[in-house]
Design an enzyme around this catalytic site. Structure first.
Site, PDB file in Angstrom:
ATOM      1  N   LYS A  13       1.285  -0.845   0.184  1.00  0.00           N
ATOM      2  CA  LYS A  13       0.363   0.071   0.422  1.00  0.00           C
ATOM      3  C   LYS A  13       0.630   1.070   0.059  1.00  0.00           C
ATOM      4  O   LYS A  13      -0.165   2.517  -0.860  1.00  0.00           O
ATOM      5  CB  LYS A  13      -0.498  -0.077   1.521  1.00  0.00           C
ATOM      6  CG  LYS A  13      -1.418  -0.916   1.434  1.00  0.00           C
ATOM      7  CD  LYS A  13      -3.274  -1.231   2.968  1.00  0.00           C
ATOM      8  CE  LYS A  13      -2.084  -0.883   3.778  1.00  0.00           C
ATOM      9  NZ  LYS A  13      -1.179  -2.197   4.267  1.00  0.00           N
ATOM     10  N   ARG A  88      -9.451   1.257   8.767  1.00  0.00           N
ATOM     11  CA  ARG A  88      -8.839   0.412   8.985  1.00  0.00           C
ATOM     12  C   ARG A  88     -10.240  -0.751   9.321  1.00  0.00           C
ATOM     13  O   ARG A  88      -9.821  -1.937   9.980  1.00  0.00           O
ATOM     14  CB  ARG A  88      -8.056   0.145   9.571  1.00  0.00           C
ATOM     15  CG  ARG A  88      -6.787  -0.259   9.127  1.00  0.00           C
ATOM     16  CD  ARG A  88      -5.187  -0.509  10.379  1.00  0.00           C
ATOM     17  NE  ARG A  88      -4.679  -0.967  10.126  1.00  0.00           N
ATOM     18  CZ  ARG A  88      -3.581  -0.467   9.432  1.00  0.00           C
ATOM     19  NH1 ARG A  88      -3.407   0.484   8.493  1.00  0.00           N
ATOM     20  NH2 ARG A  88      -2.375  -0.915   9.018  1.00  0.00           N
ATOM     21  N   ARG A 127      12.125  -5.952   4.676  1.00  0.00           N
ATOM     22  CA  ARG A 127      11.719  -4.616   4.492  1.00  0.00           C
ATOM     23  C   ARG A 127      11.830  -3.317   5.826  1.00  0.00           C
ATOM     24  O   ARG A 127      13.009  -3.800   6.492  1.00  0.00           O
ATOM     25  CB  ARG A 127      10.449  -4.160   4.900  1.00  0.00           C
ATOM     26  CG  ARG A 127      10.567  -2.485   5.119  1.00  0.00           C
ATOM     27  CD  ARG A 127       8.300  -2.411   5.471  1.00  0.00           C
ATOM     28  NE  ARG A 127       7.732  -2.886   5.895  1.00  0.00           N
ATOM     29  CZ  ARG A 127       6.327  -2.559   6.118  1.00  0.00           C
ATOM     30  NH1 ARG A 127       5.761  -2.225   5.682  1.00  0.00           N
ATOM     31  NH2 ARG A 127       5.895  -3.477   7.432  1.00  0.00           N
ATOM     32  N   ARG A 160      11.276  -2.133  11.018  1.00  0.00           N
ATOM     33  CA  ARG A 160      10.472  -1.650  12.005  1.00  0.00           C
ATOM     34  C   ARG A 160      10.518  -2.575  13.053  1.00  0.00           C
ATOM     35  O   ARG A 160       9.985  -3.856  12.926  1.00  0.00           O
ATOM     36  CB  ARG A 160       8.878  -1.696  10.955  1.00  0.00           C
ATOM     37  CG  ARG A 160       9.044  -0.023  10.775  1.00  0.00           C
ATOM     38  CD  ARG A 160       7.529  -0.191   9.914  1.00  0.00           C
ATOM     39  NE  ARG A 160       6.554  -0.871  10.286  1.00  0.00           N
ATOM     40  CZ  ARG A 160       5.161  -0.427   9.308  1.00  0.00           C
ATOM     41  NH1 ARG A 160       5.156   0.116   8.182  1.00  0.00           N
ATOM     42  NH2 ARG A 160       4.295  -1.456   9.908  1.00  0.00           N
ATOM     43  N   ARG A 171      -0.966  -9.216  12.553  1.00  0.00           N
ATOM     44  CA  ARG A 171      -1.305  -8.078  12.197  1.00  0.00           C
ATOM     45  C   ARG A 171      -2.488  -8.519  11.169  1.00  0.00           C
ATOM     46  O   ARG A 171      -3.462  -7.809  10.040  1.00  0.00           O
ATOM     47  CB  ARG A 171       0.105  -7.662  11.494  1.00  0.00           C
ATOM     48  CG  ARG A 171       1.021  -6.151  12.966  1.00  0.00           C
ATOM     49  CD  ARG A 171       1.659  -5.655  12.594  1.00  0.00           C
ATOM     50  NE  ARG A 171       1.565  -5.012  10.835  1.00  0.00           N
ATOM     51  CZ  ARG A 171       2.961  -4.597   9.935  1.00  0.00           C
ATOM     52  NH1 ARG A 171       3.914  -5.620  10.607  1.00  0.00           N
ATOM     53  NH2 ARG A 171       2.619  -4.098   9.446  1.00  0.00           N
TER      54      ARG A 171
END
Ligand code: AP5
Ligand code: MG
Ligand code: ZN
Length: 213
Positions: A13, A88, A127, A160, A171
């Protein structure tokens, strides 16, 4: 143009929203980036949000909605924006709808970036994020020019806190329980478009541009 990006954590996203924002000259509004900036600066909001984010849970709607509505009321959002990570939950979508309706406006497109769960965990561990400017990289797919340093602003890149595999599992569960119902919500409004998020990021972007043009 007002665009919403939907998709699982790690679907891409943020990656696509940045490219859309640049091409169409509209701001990229990411609630996750706003929370992370607040955590980095040690604000009260940041401290509160961190309690939820570190567990892979959603930050409560009351807190999130206010921040988002304040952000999109700013001058730079008057010609549209691309929302990344908001709404969300169904209640968040309803609040946004109502706020837009009061201005005689509406969402033009909800782009669902579709990536199966199996692909997600692999992506997240690679990431790297810049907490200063919000840029994201991937150690294999999108490496920075210099390892561990942001191309845009020269700040150090980090993994992160919520990208640890256990948290990613949470998540994903939260996504399926609370966020996926939005696909039906925006389908019913006739604005949902789905793209294959497993393709190369340039191809994903091309698919999105052909929807928006
Ligand atoms: P948020 O920051 O929104 O995280 P998320 O939805 O979990 O999504 P991510 O940012 O992890 O993934 P992404 O889809 O942006 O993927 P990316 O482009 O980076 O939210 C974090 C937390 O904040 C939430 O868990 C919650 O606690 C809280 N929060 C935020 N908004 C909230 C709200 N509205 N209500 C309540 N709580 C809220 O891509 C992922 C990786 O894959 C990158 O490394 C990228 O380089 C790579 N990649 C991207 N595209 C491709 C491709 N096509 N092929 C290969 N690799 C790719
Ligand atoms: Mg993101
Ligand atoms: Zn940066």
């Amino acid at each position: 143009m007002k665009i919403i990006m939907l998709g699982a954590p790690g679907a891409g996203k943020g990656t696509q929203a940045k490219m859309i924002a640049e091409k169409y000259g509209i701001p990229h509004v990411s609630t996750g980036d706003i929370f992370r900036a607040n955590i980095k600066n040690g604000t009260e909001l940041g401290m509160e949000a961190k309690k939820y984010m570190d567990q892979g849970l959603l930050v409560p709607d009351e807190l999130t909605v206010k921040i988002l509505l304040d952000r999109v009321a700013q001058e730079d959002c008057k010609n549209g924006y691309v929302l990344d990570g908001f709404p969300r939950t169904i209640p968040q979508a309803q609040v946004l709808d109502k706020a837009l309706a009061e201005l005689g406006e509406k969402i033009d497109y909800a782009i669902n970036v579709d990536v199966p769960d199996e692909n997600i965990i692999k992506r997240m561990s690679g990431r790297r994020a810049c907490l200063s400017c919000g840029a994201t990289y991937h150690i294999e797919h999108i490496p920075p020019r210099q390892e561990g340093v942001c191309d845009n602003c020269g700040q150090p890149l980090v993994l992160r806190d919520d990208d640890k595999p256990e948290t990613v599992q949470n998540r994903l569960k939260v996504y399926h329980d609370q966020t996926q119902p939005l696909i039906e919500f925006y389908t019913a409004k006739g604005v949902l478009r789905t793209v294959d998020g497993t393709a190369d990021m340039k191809d994903v972007f091309e698919a999105i541009v052909s929807i928006l043009n």
